[in-house]
Write an enzyme that holds these catalytic residues in place. Structure first.
Site, PDB file in Angstrom:
ATOM      1  N   SER A 157      47.289  34.374  47.548  1.00  0.00           N
ATOM      2  CA  SER A 157      46.284  33.636  48.304  1.00  0.00           C
ATOM      3  C   SER A 157      46.462  33.909  49.801  1.00  0.00           C
ATOM      4  CB  SER A 157      46.387  32.149  47.969  1.00  0.00           C
ATOM      5  OG  SER A 157      45.309  31.413  48.493  1.00  0.00           O
ATOM      6  N   ASP A 322      39.264  33.056  38.641  1.00  0.00           N
ATOM      7  CA  ASP A 322      39.456  32.657  40.040  1.00  0.00           C
ATOM      8  C   ASP A 322      38.135  32.874  40.781  1.00  0.00           C
ATOM      9  OD1 ASP A 322      40.194  32.237  42.664  1.00  0.00           O
ATOM     10  OD2 ASP A 322      41.812  33.724  42.672  1.00  0.00           O
ATOM     11  N   HIS A 355      42.107  29.900  40.496  1.00  0.00           N
ATOM     12  CA  HIS A 355      42.893  30.433  41.605  1.00  0.00           C
ATOM     13  C   HIS A 355      44.367  30.077  41.470  1.00  0.00           C
ATOM     14  CE1 HIS A 355      43.725  32.036  45.519  1.00  0.00           C
ATOM     15  NE2 HIS A 355      44.136  30.868  45.993  1.00  0.00           N
TER      16      HIS A 355
END
Length: 385
Positions: A157, A322, A355
């Site tokens: 991320s 995601d 995610h």
């Protein structure tokens, strides 16, 4: 904490603090005259100092990536499933460094720290920091630890954005880059999510324009709402449906605004729990760092041009459900690397977790990570010989 520390755990770890008195010029134009970074290490640095791996954390992460601080801990570090003896990031092979970034609230210099110029907490006056600033400070930490070149730098991320920045800012200082569930810049929608989160915090009457500690207050409502919003974006629709469906607290509708659906209870709990461990000003800073990151802006929007500076090999990983950082965003980086003539591997993992999948020990994901890093470790052995 288990009664006995598992054999594949790094065990009890003690955070360390590095003090820096050389001024750090920030992207925003301000300068930190001094600062500290809190970090943990796992494994042993070899005599060539060539087996180090740097872990870059995401928005709400910190330095405690693996192991336990005490036998009374209720859970290990945030990426304990991946870091440890025999795990994907094998501490029998690597010396792993994890830190809390500048602007954080877990021991590194940030809004809750004391401003040496005033003797008061920084709070709202703490300068905006960027991914570029973090990478610069991380490089200084590496210097302090005697690490000239990392065997690999790994992040998911927002952490993946830091890895990408490392590859172009200090191309000779890493041999491998692992970028998981990330993007070369935020989409408009993601910037919008971040702005809603910030406005939730700023409009809390207990925020006091960011000086809430001075006013003996905490903007728990605003920060809790920001976390609730963020948490929704970290999960997939399938995952939320499978976990909660339309389960209710009662046998029938109550026709009020209390908790009726289990997902409401879950989100409220997540929001409330987050306010007990995280700082609102730090949350604001982290979201702005996300918004500002755009390395291709240096080359007129040409990502392959800026990535032409990279010298390392890459592993990109994405997850099918995601939608915050979709596979297409990782593939933008992959395609740019291919165009730039770089060595890159890519895996799109089937996963229901959305995610947040980058934090889970999904077998194929862990296998891909392990295979890539085993190759890195084998090259180290060859080089030493």
């Amino acid at each position: 904490m288990p009664d006995v520390i598992p054999a594949d755990s790094v065990g009890i770890v003690t955070p360390q603090i590095a003090q820096f008195d050389t001024p750090l010029a920030l992207s925003c134009g301000q300068t930190l005259s001094s600062y500290q970074l809190i970090y943990e290490t796992y494994g042993t640095l070899n005599k060539e100092a060539s087996n180090a791996i740097l872990i870059c954390h995401a928005l709400s992460g910190d330095h405690h990536a693996a192991g336990y601080h005490a036998m009374t801990d209720t859970k290990p570090g945030w990426w304990d499933t991946a870091i440890g003896p025999g795990k994907a990031i094998d501490t029998n092979q690597f010396y792993v460094v994890a830190l809390n970034n500048l602007g954080g609230c877990c021991g590194s210099t940030g809004p809750t720290s004391i401003n040496p110029a005033t003797g008061q907490r920084w709070e709202a006056s703490f300068p905006i920091v960027t991914v570029e600033d973090w990478v610069e400070s991380q490089a200084r930490l590496a210097d302090l630890l005697g690490i000239q070149t990392f065997a690999a730098i790994v992040g998911g991320s927002l952490g993946g954005m830091q890895v990408l920045e490392w590859s172009v800012r200090f191309p000779s200082r890493l041999k491998s880059a692992v970028i998981v569930a990330s993007a070369p810049k935020l989409s408009t929608q993601n910037i919008a999510f971040n702005e809603v989160a910030r406005q939730s915090i700023r409009r809390d009457p207990d925020f006091f324009d960011g000086n809430y500690i001075e006013n003996n207050s905490v903007p728990t409502n605003g920060l809790g709402l920001a976390r609730m919003l963020g948490h929704i974006t970290y999960l997939s629709d399938d995952a939320m449906g499978a976990k909660f469906g339309r389960q209710m607290r009662h046998d029938s509708y109550q026709y009020n605004y209390g908790i009726e659906f289990e997902v409401e209870s879950y989100l409220r709990y997540q929001g409330e729990a987050f306010t007990k461990r995280f700082d609102a000003n730090t949350y604001m800073l982290m979201t702005k760092a996300l918004d500002y990151f755009d390395p291709a802006s240096q080359t007129g929007g040409d990502l392959s041009a800026v990535l032409s500076r990279a010298q390392c090999e890459f592993l990109l990983v994405s997850f099918t459900t995601d939608w915050r950082f979709s596979p297409e965003r990782s593939e933008e980086i992959v395609n740019a690397l291919v165009k730039a003539g770089k060595q890159v591997s890519y895996a799109k993992i089937e996963a229901a977790e959305g995610h947040d999948a980058f934090l889970f020990p999904i077998p194929r994901y862990m296998s891909v990570l392990n295979t890539f890093l085993t190759r890195v470790a084998n090259r180290l052995t060859t080089e030493v010989k």
